[in-house]
Design a protein around this motif. Structure first.
Motif, mmCIF file in Angstrom:
data_model
loop_
_atom_site.group_PDB
_atom_site.id
_atom_site.type_symbol
_atom_site.label_atom_id
_atom_site.label_comp_id
_atom_site.label_asym_id
_atom_site.label_seq_id
_atom_site.Cartn_x
_atom_site.Cartn_y
_atom_site.Cartn_z
ATOM 1 N N LEU A 77 0.841 -1.244 -0.007
ATOM 2 C CA LEU A 77 0.135 0.069 -0.045
ATOM 3 C C LEU A 77 0.938 1.367 0.097
ATOM 4 C CD1 LEU A 77 -1.602 0.676 3.503
ATOM 5 C CD2 LEU A 77 0.568 -0.627 3.206
ATOM 6 N N VAL A 78 0.270 2.332 -0.144
ATOM 7 C CA VAL A 78 1.006 3.578 -0.343
ATOM 8 C C VAL A 78 0.306 4.477 0.863
ATOM 9 C CG1 VAL A 78 1.331 5.956 -1.672
ATOM 10 C CG2 VAL A 78 0.975 3.338 -2.791
ATOM 11 N N MET A 79 1.366 5.114 1.653
ATOM 12 C CA MET A 79 1.189 5.863 2.928
ATOM 13 C C MET A 79 1.797 7.274 2.503
ATOM 14 S SD MET A 79 1.769 2.857 5.645
ATOM 15 C CE MET A 79 0.609 3.697 7.022
ATOM 16 N N ALA A 80 1.345 8.091 2.223
ATOM 17 C CA ALA A 80 1.540 9.440 1.770
ATOM 18 C C ALA A 80 2.221 10.394 2.953
ATOM 19 C CB ALA A 80 0.835 10.424 0.927
ATOM 20 N N ARG A 81 3.100 9.895 3.914
ATOM 21 C CA ARG A 81 3.588 10.377 4.928
ATOM 22 C C ARG A 81 4.932 10.121 5.190
ATOM 23 N NH1 ARG A 81 0.133 14.336 7.153
ATOM 24 N NH2 ARG A 81 1.624 14.723 8.751
ATOM 25 N N PRO A 82 5.876 10.628 5.813
ATOM 26 C CA PRO A 82 7.143 9.790 6.195
ATOM 27 C C PRO A 82 6.601 8.731 7.286
ATOM 28 C CG PRO A 82 7.485 12.235 6.542
ATOM 29 C CD PRO A 82 5.950 12.010 6.152
ATOM 30 N N ALA A 83 7.206 7.645 7.097
ATOM 31 C CA ALA A 83 7.009 6.491 7.873
ATOM 32 C C ALA A 83 7.039 6.691 9.358
ATOM 33 C CB ALA A 83 8.125 5.185 7.543
ATOM 34 N N TRP A 84 7.848 7.529 9.801
ATOM 35 C CA TRP A 84 7.788 7.942 11.279
ATOM 36 C C TRP A 84 6.317 8.548 11.634
ATOM 37 C CZ3 TRP A 84 11.546 6.066 13.988
ATOM 38 C CH2 TRP A 84 12.726 5.958 13.200
ATOM 39 N N ASP A 85 5.660 8.966 11.106
ATOM 40 C CA ASP A 85 4.163 9.307 11.233
ATOM 41 C C ASP A 85 3.342 8.134 11.577
ATOM 42 O OD1 ASP A 85 5.068 12.117 10.827
ATOM 43 O OD2 ASP A 85 3.916 12.385 9.300
ATOM 44 N N PHE A 86 3.644 6.982 11.091
ATOM 45 C CA PHE A 86 3.264 5.807 11.575
ATOM 46 C C PHE A 86 3.735 4.813 12.277
ATOM 47 C CE2 PHE A 86 2.288 7.218 7.102
ATOM 48 C CZ PHE A 86 0.873 7.747 7.186
#
Length: 441
Positions: free
Chosen positions: A165-174
């Motif tokens: 999947l695509v997560m349109a933020r830096p990974a640190w935000d998740f």
């Protein structure tokens, strides 16, 4: 009333596009080990998240940036390639491009990979800024419950190693630890054991590559055909560059030592150039308070006139400006490896990173007084020309072309194509390492 009408119209356009395009399929050798199934998710996971685009807390009205399937509004009416693109719309941009991917299959048992069209970044906003900020550990659970109850064999057949999947933020935000109580910042999506095996394409990855992999930030340039791309490449190649170094960004005004403060001080105190080829040694385009974010003219014209574009880290190591600079043929200057070298191996050639960029350790600048402009002026002119040509060669690989592009442009792989190649290769490698069948029929 007009906002409700805009939201409804946007939703109807997207529904029609999904209905028309989804389920396309390609047979033959070109799709060997490249077949992807788009998992059908309820609208609550994607389209419904667009309906309230003007009502997300702590943010401006996002509706204008969802136009043109995530590319945003055109910069002006006669523009064919330039849009006011918001990088947080990558999920929508990627979904629209996936719908025209030539190797889709409606049968998940035939697929080499499963794409989850979940707009994770948009859904995260209610946990980051909204009333659910203290429930951020819940982010993603509703998706997992759906995947567990709706045809669960799809998610379970390879232990979800074939999902992405695509997560349109830096990974640190998740990546907030589940043990944080109360939460500090971010959601815990990537910390949920349920998604440990799923590949997440993020705008910035963490140091370990198992789950997330960084893909380029979307720029504002989305050409629909090859002539428009070639026209831009010609402009960037022929552009006169009287400025040695340029920094487009904000920050650097605090009293504490940091790289942005050092850059501003050096630029403000730069003497006139003794080299006749440069009229200006250093230029700053002040992009404080987000004034440049949706107005590419503010920074693209100066970048076209600069030889080097400084890319200091900010709140996170990476910057969208890195890809804006490449697009302008401006040689990027990095101050830490996490800004790009350790982030985008599918899109930026790792073994030859120094062939198209300059690295200056930020510690040497901030604490030991190394002058950035002195380093850049010592680079031989022939080396500079070679580096700029390498930067220009990278342009097709870091832009996201417009959907429904011409066949000529589709023959050149862009950031989306390279991301898909990378995902498929990563999934094949992972399944091989785990001794799991690459194809289940």
């Amino acid at each position: 009333m007009w906002k409700a009408t805009v939201r409804l119209r946007l939703r109807l356009v997207l529904v029609v596009a999904l209905a028309v395009l989804e389920g396309g399929r390609c047979e033959g050798e070109e799709c060997w080990k490249r077949r992807i199934h788009i998992r059908k998710l309820p609208a609550m996971f994607n389209l419904d998240l667009l309906v309230n685009c003007s009502e997300y807390p702590m943010l401006e009205d996002l509706c204008p940036y969802m136009g043109n399937h995530g590319l945003g509004q055109k910069t002006h009416n006669r523009s064919h390639s330039w849009y006011r693109t918001d990088p947080w719309m990558l999920e929508l941009i990627f979904h629209r491009r996936m719908l025209e991917y030539p190797c889709l299959t409606q049968d998940p048992s035939e697929a080499d990979a499963i794409y989850l069209p979940y707009y994770a970044g948009l859904d995260a906003l209610r946990y980051l800024y909204g009333p659910l900020a203290n429930s951020s550990a819940q982010h993603g659970l509703h998706l997992f419950h759906f995947l567990q109850h709706d045809n669960p064999q799809i998610f379970q057949r390879r232990m979800s190693h074939d999902h992405f999947l695509v997560m349109a933020r830096p990974a640190w935000d998740f990546s907030q630890p589940l043990s944080n109580d109360p939460p500090i910042w971010g959601t815990s999506f990537l910390e949920l054991p349920h998604f440990f095996n799923v590949t997440a394409l993020t705008l910035e990855s963490r140091a370990w590559p198992w789950q997330d992999h960084a893909v380029p930030y979307p720029t504002s340039f989305h050409p629909p055909n090859l002539p428009l791309l070639d026209s831009w490449l010609t402009r960037a190649r022929r552009s006169n560059r009287p400025v040695l170094a340029l920094f487009a960004g904000g920050g650097g005004v605090s009293s504490s030592p940091n790289i942005r403060r050092s850059i501003r001080n050096e630029c403000d105190n730069a003497s006139s150039s003794s080299d006749s080829s440069y009229h200006t040694l250093c230029q700053i385009v002040d992009c404080s308070n987000g004034i440049c974010e949706h107005d590419p003219i503010r920074f693209m014209r100066p970048m076209l006139q600069a030889t080097f574009c400084l890319q200091p880290p900010g709140n996170t190591p990476t910057r969208r400006s890195t890809f804006d600079a490449i697009l302008a043929g401006c040689i990027p200057v990095f101050f830490e490896d996490l800004s790009a070298k350790l982030q985008y191996p599918w899109h930026l050639p790792q073994p030859d990173f120094e062939d198209f960029s300059v690295f200056i350790p930020k510690e040497e600048v901030v604490f030991r007084g190394l002058r950035i402009l002195d380093v850049l002026q010592r680079i031989p002119r022939a080396k500079v020309r070679t580096m700029r040509e390498r930067v220009l060669d990278l342009i097709p690989a870091v832009l996201y072309r417009k959907h429904s592009a011409s066949p000529g442009l589709r023959a050149k792989k862009d950031a989306f194509d390279l991301a898909i190649d990378g995902v498929l290769a990563k999934i094949r490698s992972r399944l091989h390492d785990l001794d799991m069948p690459a194809t289940v029929v």
